[in-house]
Write an enzyme that holds these catalytic residues in place. Structure first.
Site, PDB file in Angstrom:
ATOM      1  N   THR A 261     -54.274  11.345  35.673  1.00 50.43           N
ATOM      2  CA  THR A 261     -55.235  12.057  34.821  1.00 50.43           C
ATOM      3  C   THR A 261     -56.231  11.018  34.294  1.00 50.43           C
ATOM      4  O   THR A 261     -55.935   9.826  34.306  1.00 50.43           O
ATOM      5  CB  THR A 261     -54.543  12.729  33.631  1.00 50.43           C
ATOM      6  OG1 THR A 261     -53.880  11.705  32.884  1.00 50.43           O
ATOM      7  CG2 THR A 261     -53.509  13.756  34.082  1.00 50.43           C
TER       8      THR A 261
ATOM      9  N   GLU B 214     -52.694  18.481  36.730  1.00 50.52           N
ATOM     10  CA  GLU B 214     -51.265  18.786  36.653  1.00 50.52           C
ATOM     11  C   GLU B 214     -50.877  20.065  37.397  1.00 50.52           C
ATOM     12  O   GLU B 214     -49.700  20.358  37.552  1.00 50.52           O
ATOM     13  CB  GLU B 214     -50.844  18.942  35.180  1.00 50.52           C
ATOM     14  CG  GLU B 214     -50.780  17.654  34.389  1.00 50.52           C
ATOM     15  CD  GLU B 214     -52.094  17.280  33.721  1.00 50.52           C
ATOM     16  OE1 GLU B 214     -53.157  17.717  34.200  1.00 50.52           O
ATOM     17  OE2 GLU B 214     -52.055  16.543  32.716  1.00 50.52           O
TER      18      GLU B 214
ATOM     19  N   LYS C 236     -62.520  22.799  13.506  1.00 51.48           N
ATOM     20  CA  LYS C 236     -61.730  23.454  12.461  1.00 51.48           C
ATOM     21  C   LYS C 236     -62.558  23.507  11.197  1.00 51.48           C
ATOM     22  O   LYS C 236     -62.767  22.488  10.543  1.00 51.48           O
ATOM     23  CB  LYS C 236     -60.415  22.703  12.244  1.00 51.48           C
ATOM     24  CG  LYS C 236     -59.491  22.886  13.432  1.00 51.48           C
ATOM     25  CD  LYS C 236     -58.602  21.695  13.709  1.00 51.48           C
ATOM     26  CE  LYS C 236     -58.091  21.764  15.128  1.00 51.48           C
ATOM     27  NZ  LYS C 236     -58.625  20.702  15.994  1.00 51.48           N
TER      28      LYS C 236
ATOM     29  N   TRP D  93     -61.103  28.566  13.309  1.00 51.71           N
ATOM     30  CA  TRP D  93     -61.513  27.812  14.495  1.00 51.71           C
ATOM     31  C   TRP D  93     -62.865  28.278  15.021  1.00 51.71           C
ATOM     32  O   TRP D  93     -63.131  29.473  15.082  1.00 51.71           O
ATOM     33  CB  TRP D  93     -60.476  28.000  15.612  1.00 51.71           C
ATOM     34  CG  TRP D  93     -59.226  27.220  15.408  1.00 51.71           C
ATOM     35  CD1 TRP D  93     -58.955  26.373  14.373  1.00 51.71           C
ATOM     36  CD2 TRP D  93     -58.072  27.218  16.259  1.00 51.71           C
ATOM     37  NE1 TRP D  93     -57.699  25.830  14.533  1.00 51.71           N
ATOM     38  CE2 TRP D  93     -57.136  26.331  15.677  1.00 51.71           C
ATOM     39  CE3 TRP D  93     -57.741  27.864  17.452  1.00 51.71           C
ATOM     40  CZ2 TRP D  93     -55.888  26.077  16.254  1.00 51.71           C
ATOM     41  CZ3 TRP D  93     -56.500  27.615  18.028  1.00 51.71           C
ATOM     42  CH2 TRP D  93     -55.588  26.735  17.425  1.00 51.71           C
TER      43      TRP D  93
END
Ligand code: ADP
Length: 541
Positions: free
Chosen positions: A185, A330, A438, A443
């Site tokens: 990654t 992944e 936030k 959110w």
């Protein structure tokens, strides 16, 4: 009662063997690093992969050994994918845009014995080859006449290596759980983590993504992966293409608008796939030059959110079907792809766009759920959003050397994305967990704000980051790269957003910049933007 079927392992070599035997004349066309166009059929690709497997055997490569690549999408990289994995070794693709210290980290962490490099990346490998603990040699992907000078001790010419070998090689049969390839990654925070794919997972992923509702592959199609083979297996396209006899067009090192356009049109490409930054360049080129896409039918936009305006441009201006896609290294990597279900195709354009802006439905082999922060499942009602978790036979169960990672719990992998899922199964990414803003305990989706801002004609690219705020914790700052020749005005932009987003979502400020930092996989680096603007004071604070 056990079924009475043959125990035939699912091996990467079987994809190539099948492609060569049944679709031997289907072409692989590449723009070489030197610039010329190279073409051959899958039968020839198979023969050269067999020669390569013989060469690797001669070099002492055995089952399970790791062999690295730092290379563009070309036919030679294709041969390495199959030659290395087919013989039972592990093809470790490395992203050349990572820092040399990270390349060295990966070479050592993977214990790579040899590394294949395109000439372009020789200066990069020269910086680290002498320090890499297990590296025995560097193989340059070129012929004798084009071999560069180098300080590297054991520098090998790919064509010399391959052409010296016999074309006869029996692909070995081994356990399908054997590792086939390795991709780290990006490691934007901390060291990169190794995702170790198995033969079995790679074959299952190929079967899954070849389906009509995903990449629609067959020998009627021609696919051009802009997505690099050094990142997340080029979304699995090389494997699935040969399996289905799909003509494969490899763009090499030229990823600019003109270079991509030429390949798309000259090779009659029907399907292409890449991240939004590449499509921004292609759109700009086509508009400037008044070009149309004569053969292209479908395009996958993924890796980052496809903006509504980009989807609309391809669909309406250039008459190409957009399939929004989502995935992760992944996940091999395809996790979702957006095709409209039949009843949706007759909806008004705006409603269709609402659906197409979602990241789509999972292909066979991917299960999804969303949970609250305590792990309780949330409803798939298109409203509730939470942590997106996935499971399936081509999703990683741990990282190399970090088998018990915290990303895995109860058999599910935590994607670190926040999403909603609607009753029809369409998943929509709200944001990456670390990018979400936030504000006052609520959110704000940076992706949503960016998408809306990119609908303004003066805006080429938008990025929204959270800036610390004494009262609200964080407030959104909108950063803009202007469209060619435009000078976006803050009040005009905020006015445009006003009736399109909730009032408390409106950015506290707008800053125009020349360009955004772009990472190794073509994505805007939000963490660098946060670093650049960490001392930024919002108006009124
Ligand atoms: P990196 O973390 O370096 O970008 P990956 O390519 O594996 O490495 O990125 C996977 C992540 O990219 C996903 O978890 C998600 O946050 C983001 N992503 C991929 N496709 C999309 C998309 N269509 N819309 C929004 N985000 C996406």
């Amino acid at each position: 009662m056990r079924g009475l079927m043959m125990d035939t392992p699912l091996l990467v070599s079987s994809l190539l063997r099948h492609g060569a035997a049944i679709y031997g004349d289907s072409e692989v066309v590449s723009r070489t690093v030197e610039g010329a166009i190279h073409r051959y059929g899958y039968a020839e690709a198979h023969r050269r992969s067999q020669q390569l497997a013989n060469a690797l055997t001669r070099l002492g490569i055995k089952l399970g050994d790791r062999v690295g690549t730092i290379a563009w999408n070309t036919y030679r990289h294709f041969e390495i994918y199959f030659g290395v994995s087919g013989m039972g070794a592990v093809c470790h693709t490395m992203n050349p845009r990572l820092h040399p210290t990270q390349i060295l980290y990966m070479l050592d962490h993977a214990d790579d014995r040899y590394v294949f490099v395109d000439k372009t990346f020789l200066p990069l490998i020269e910086q680290v080859a002498g320090q890499a603990k297990t590296l025995e040699g560097v193989i340059v992907l070129t012929d004798r006449a084009s071999m560069p000078e180098s300080t590297i001790e054991n520098l090998i010419c790919y064509e010399d290596l391959v052409c010296a070998e016999s074309e006869s090689y029996d692909w070995p049969e081994f356990d399908e759980w054997t590792a086939s390839s390795l991709c780290y990654t990006s490691g934007t925070t901390g060291n990169p983590k190794g995702v170790l794919y198995s033969n079995r997972a790679t074959v299952l992923h190929s079967l899954s993504v070849a389906m009509p509702n995903v990449l629609n592959l067959s020998d009627n199609e021609c696919i051009l992966p802009i997505v690099p083979m050094f990142h997340a297996n080029a979304w699995g396209i090389p494997y699935a293409a040969v399996m289905t006899g799909t003509k494969l067009v490899m763009p090499g090192a030229r990823l600019d608008g003109e270079g991509v356009y030429e390949m798309l049109n000259d090779e009659r490409v029907t399907f292409t796939a890449g991240v939004p930054t590449v499509w921004i360049m292609l759109l700009a080129y086509m508009r400037e030059q008044g070009k149309k896409l004569d053969h292209l039918q479908r395009i996958v936009i993924g890796g980052s959110a496809a903006s509504r305006s980009m989807i609309q441009a391809f669909e309406e201006e250039f008459e190409v079907e957009v399939r929004h896609g989502w995935g992760m290294t992944e996940m091999s990597p395809v996790g979702a792809i957006n095709t409209l279900a039949p009843p949706m195709r007759d909806l008004p354009a705006e409603e269709k766009l609402d659906i197409q802006s979602k990241q789509g439905r999972p292909p066979y082999g991917v299960e999804m759920m969303i949970t609250d922060d305590k792990g309780n499942p949330l409803p798939h009602d298109g409203e509730a959003y939470g942590e997106l978790k996935v499971k399936g036979p081509f999703i990683c169960s741990g990282y190399l050397g970090l088998e018990n990672s915290e990303a895995h719990e109860d058999g599910w992998f935590d994607t670190n994305d926040v999403a909603s899922i609607d009753p029809q199964g369409y998943m929509q990414i709200v944001d990456r967990k670390k990018d979400i803003i936030k504000s006052g305990g609520e959110w704000i989706s940076s992706i949503d704000l960016e998408d809306t801002a990119m609908g303004h004609p003066d805006v080429l690219q938008a990025a929204v980051i959270g800036i610390a705020h004494p009262k609200w914790d964080e407030r959104p700052l909108l950063l803009i790269v202007p469209a060619e020749g435009k000078r976006p005005d803050k009040d005009d932009i905020l006015g445009y957003l006003e009736d399109k987003v909730a009032k408390w979502w409106l950015p506290d400020d707008v800053v125009v910049v020349d360009s955004f930092p772009i990472g190794g996989t073509g994505k805007v680096l939000k963490n660098e933007l946060r670093e650049q603007f960490k001392d930024y004071t919002l108006p009124g604070v």
